[in-house]
Design a protein around this motif. Structure first.
Motif, mmCIF file in Angstrom:
data_model
loop_
_atom_site.group_PDB
_atom_site.id
_atom_site.type_symbol
_atom_site.label_atom_id
_atom_site.label_comp_id
_atom_site.label_asym_id
_atom_site.label_seq_id
_atom_site.Cartn_x
_atom_site.Cartn_y
_atom_site.Cartn_z
ATOM 1 N N THR A 41 -15.932 -37.007 73.343
ATOM 2 C CA THR A 41 -14.710 -36.219 73.254
ATOM 3 C C THR A 41 -14.199 -36.318 71.827
ATOM 4 O OG1 THR A 41 -14.138 -36.648 75.554
ATOM 5 C CG2 THR A 41 -12.331 -36.012 74.109
ATOM 6 N N GLN A 43 -10.880 -36.032 69.642
ATOM 7 C CA GLN A 43 -9.428 -35.990 69.760
ATOM 8 C C GLN A 43 -8.806 -35.876 68.373
ATOM 9 O OE1 GLN A 43 -8.697 -39.673 71.846
ATOM 10 N NE2 GLN A 43 -8.567 -38.601 73.798
ATOM 11 N N GLY A 48 -5.062 -31.542 69.554
ATOM 12 C CA GLY A 48 -5.672 -31.407 70.861
ATOM 13 C C GLY A 48 -6.987 -32.130 70.963
ATOM 14 N N SER A 49 -7.638 -31.946 72.102
ATOM 15 C CA SER A 49 -8.908 -32.619 72.379
ATOM 16 C C SER A 49 -9.947 -31.609 72.823
ATOM 17 C CB SER A 49 -8.743 -33.642 73.499
ATOM 18 O OG SER A 49 -7.814 -34.619 73.138
ATOM 19 N N SER A 51 -13.623 -31.421 74.739
ATOM 20 C CA SER A 51 -14.478 -32.206 75.621
ATOM 21 C C SER A 51 -15.430 -31.250 76.335
ATOM 22 C CB SER A 51 -13.646 -32.986 76.633
ATOM 23 O OG SER A 51 -12.889 -32.108 77.437
ATOM 24 N N LYS A 78 -14.231 -27.621 76.818
ATOM 25 C CA LYS A 78 -12.820 -27.523 77.166
ATOM 26 C C LYS A 78 -11.976 -27.940 75.962
ATOM 27 C CE LYS A 78 -13.296 -30.312 80.736
ATOM 28 N NZ LYS A 78 -12.972 -31.108 81.940
ATOM 29 N N THR A 80 -8.000 -29.057 75.242
ATOM 30 C CA THR A 80 -6.683 -29.373 75.786
ATOM 31 C C THR A 80 -5.739 -29.529 74.610
ATOM 32 O OG1 THR A 80 -7.729 -30.555 77.611
ATOM 33 C CG2 THR A 80 -5.390 -30.970 77.232
ATOM 34 N N ALA A 81 -4.734 -28.680 74.561
ATOM 35 C CA ALA A 81 -3.786 -28.711 73.458
ATOM 36 C C ALA A 81 -2.945 -29.987 73.511
ATOM 37 C CB ALA A 81 -2.871 -27.490 73.506
ATOM 38 N N LYS A 83 0.412 -32.380 72.633
ATOM 39 C CA LYS A 83 1.847 -32.178 72.860
ATOM 40 C C LYS A 83 2.528 -31.514 71.669
ATOM 41 C CE LYS A 83 6.090 -34.643 73.944
ATOM 42 N NZ LYS A 83 6.727 -35.946 74.128
ATOM 43 N N LYS A 86 1.479 -27.825 71.394
ATOM 44 C CA LYS A 86 2.122 -27.008 72.426
ATOM 45 C C LYS A 86 3.591 -26.765 72.102
ATOM 46 C CE LYS A 86 0.126 -29.315 76.058
ATOM 47 N NZ LYS A 86 0.082 -29.794 77.438
#
Length: 97
Positions: A41, A43, A48-49, A51, A78, A80-81, A83, A86
């Motif tokens: 992954t 990061q 974001g991350s 994966s 994938k 993932t934003a 915090k 966002k």
């Protein structure tokens, strides 16, 4: 924004040449890709991350003929934003309204 526009923006912000910036961006993308291929992954705190995941084999339909087709299992990427990312996007969205 496409890749060249991104290179132009980064080069302008960092006062580097576009050639150097493009090479650095290519290196970053290559490193992220190789890490994901290995199953790691990536990061980036505040952003974001990235994966990998898996999508199971399934049955679908050909939209033209309605015929059932078998869709093979596949790996997916994938994002993932984070915090902060966002929140920045949502804050920008509120300013535009």
């Amino acid at each position: 924004m496409n890749k060249q526009e991104l290179v132009d923006a980064i080069a302008g912000k960092t006062e580097q040449t576009k050639v150097i910036t493009s090479e650095q961006l290519d290196a970053l993308l290559e490193i992220i890709t190789k890490s994901l291929v290995k199953g790691d992954t990536v990061q980036l705190v505040g952003f974001g991350s990235f994966s990998t995941g898996s999508r199971a084999a399934r049955t679908g339909r050909n939209p033209r003929t309605g015929e059932e087709i078998r869709i093979a299992a596949a790996k997916t990427v994938k994002f993932t934003a984070g915090k902060a990312f966002k929140e920045a996007v949502n804050k920008l969205d509120k300013v535009r309204k």
